[in-house]
Enzyme design. Sequence first.
Site, PDB file in Angstrom:
ATOM      1  N   HIS A 299      47.603  35.877  40.545  1.00  0.00           N
ATOM      2  CA  HIS A 299      46.662  35.602  41.642  1.00  0.00           C
ATOM      3  C   HIS A 299      46.027  34.239  41.426  1.00  0.00           C
ATOM      4  CE1 HIS A 299      44.655  37.930  38.475  1.00  0.00           C
ATOM      5  NE2 HIS A 299      43.581  37.191  38.716  1.00  0.00           N
TER       6      HIS A 299
HETATM    7  P1  AMP Z   1      41.027  37.090  36.816  1.00  0.00           P
HETATM    8  O1  AMP Z   1      42.002  38.205  36.557  1.00  0.00           O
HETATM    9  O2  AMP Z   1      40.072  36.842  35.688  1.00  0.00           O
HETATM   10  O3  AMP Z   1      41.729  35.813  37.232  1.00  0.00           O
HETATM   11  O4  AMP Z   1      40.117  37.483  38.048  1.00  0.00           O
HETATM   12  C1  AMP Z   1      40.294  38.694  38.751  1.00  0.00           C
HETATM   13  C2  AMP Z   1      39.487  38.621  40.030  1.00  0.00           C
HETATM   14  O5  AMP Z   1      39.726  39.804  40.759  1.00  0.00           O
HETATM   15  C3  AMP Z   1      37.980  38.516  39.820  1.00  0.00           C
HETATM   16  O6  AMP Z   1      37.488  37.385  40.507  1.00  0.00           O
HETATM   17  C4  AMP Z   1      37.452  39.829  40.393  1.00  0.00           C
HETATM   18  O7  AMP Z   1      36.197  39.666  41.023  1.00  0.00           O
HETATM   19  C5  AMP Z   1      38.516  40.230  41.371  1.00  0.00           C
HETATM   20  N1  AMP Z   1      38.643  41.652  41.628  1.00  0.00           N
HETATM   21  C6  AMP Z   1      38.498  42.656  40.742  1.00  0.00           C
HETATM   22  N2  AMP Z   1      38.760  43.850  41.349  1.00  0.00           N
HETATM   23  C7  AMP Z   1      39.080  43.567  42.628  1.00  0.00           C
HETATM   24  C8  AMP Z   1      39.443  44.371  43.753  1.00  0.00           C
HETATM   25  N3  AMP Z   1      39.541  45.705  43.661  1.00  0.00           N
HETATM   26  N4  AMP Z   1      39.694  43.741  44.926  1.00  0.00           N
HETATM   27  C9  AMP Z   1      39.584  42.406  45.021  1.00  0.00           C
HETATM   28  N5  AMP Z   1      39.249  41.596  43.999  1.00  0.00           N
HETATM   29  C10 AMP Z   1      39.003  42.172  42.819  1.00  0.00           C
END
Ligand code: AMP
Length: 236
Positions: free
Chosen positions: A147
């Site tokens: 992502h």
């Molecule tokens: P990272 O894996 O550190 O690059 O970031 C993961 C991102 O996913 C963070 O910014 C979270 O706020 C976001 N996140 C976590 N759970 C969800 C969810 N269920 N839906 C959308 N975003 C999410």
Amino acid sequence: MPRSSRVQYQPSALGTKQRKPEDQHEPVSNKRHKNSAEGWADALLQIVDNPSDPSVVYCDEDVIAIKDKYPKAKHHFLVMPRQRHERYQSVRDLTTDDVPLLKHMERVANKLVHDNNKVEDEENNDNGSRSEYRYGFHAVPSMKHLHMHVISQDFDSPCLKHKKHWNSFTTTFFVPLEEVFIAVEKGDTDFQYRENRLKEGLKCHKCGRAQANMPKLKEHIRLCDTACGGKKLLDS
Ligand code: AMP
């Protein structure tokens, strides 16, 4: 944001790309994953499989974009490949084969920013004040499935609470898309060594001044009038 909007894009071979079993490897294994509650780290995968999820702001054959559920700024999106594949766990898994996908993700990010700019222009009566954005990946992600963060640089959000949150977006732990393109060409996309950036002291991302704690930092960034430049990194 229109939900079914599409950018100019040739579907190309992205959707049909065959991945060899030897290309696959275990999900990025690190402390952040181990600490994740069971299932929590899979949430993005579930959304990829369900484009009618309310968080989805863009979807086509190859790429899906959602609003981050815990935004760390006023505008925070995640842009992801639709292909649900073990190989798309993190930036570490990318190769030159993935350049078309990354370019498409960039086009989708540009579209999200463009649409947001239009809304901001209307709200601000075209006074020229627009949010600045950066696109990039966390060196060691906490969630499964590749992502790309598309995040405005105001960092004005109640969800931005901890030093780790701050450092994950304002140090080189945040790997900008342009750096990923270079890394992919070099064949060296492992940024795990940057994990220690999360422990650094708090600094304003604009002027670089040290801040004692998160409340002080938040107060400072609200008032700091140093130009951000959008692409600036404190320690690069
Ligand atoms: P990272 O894996 O550190 O690059 O970031 C993961 C991102 O996913 C963070 O910014 C979270 O706020 C976001 N996140 C976590 N759970 C969800 C969810 N269920 N839906 C959308 N975003 C999410």
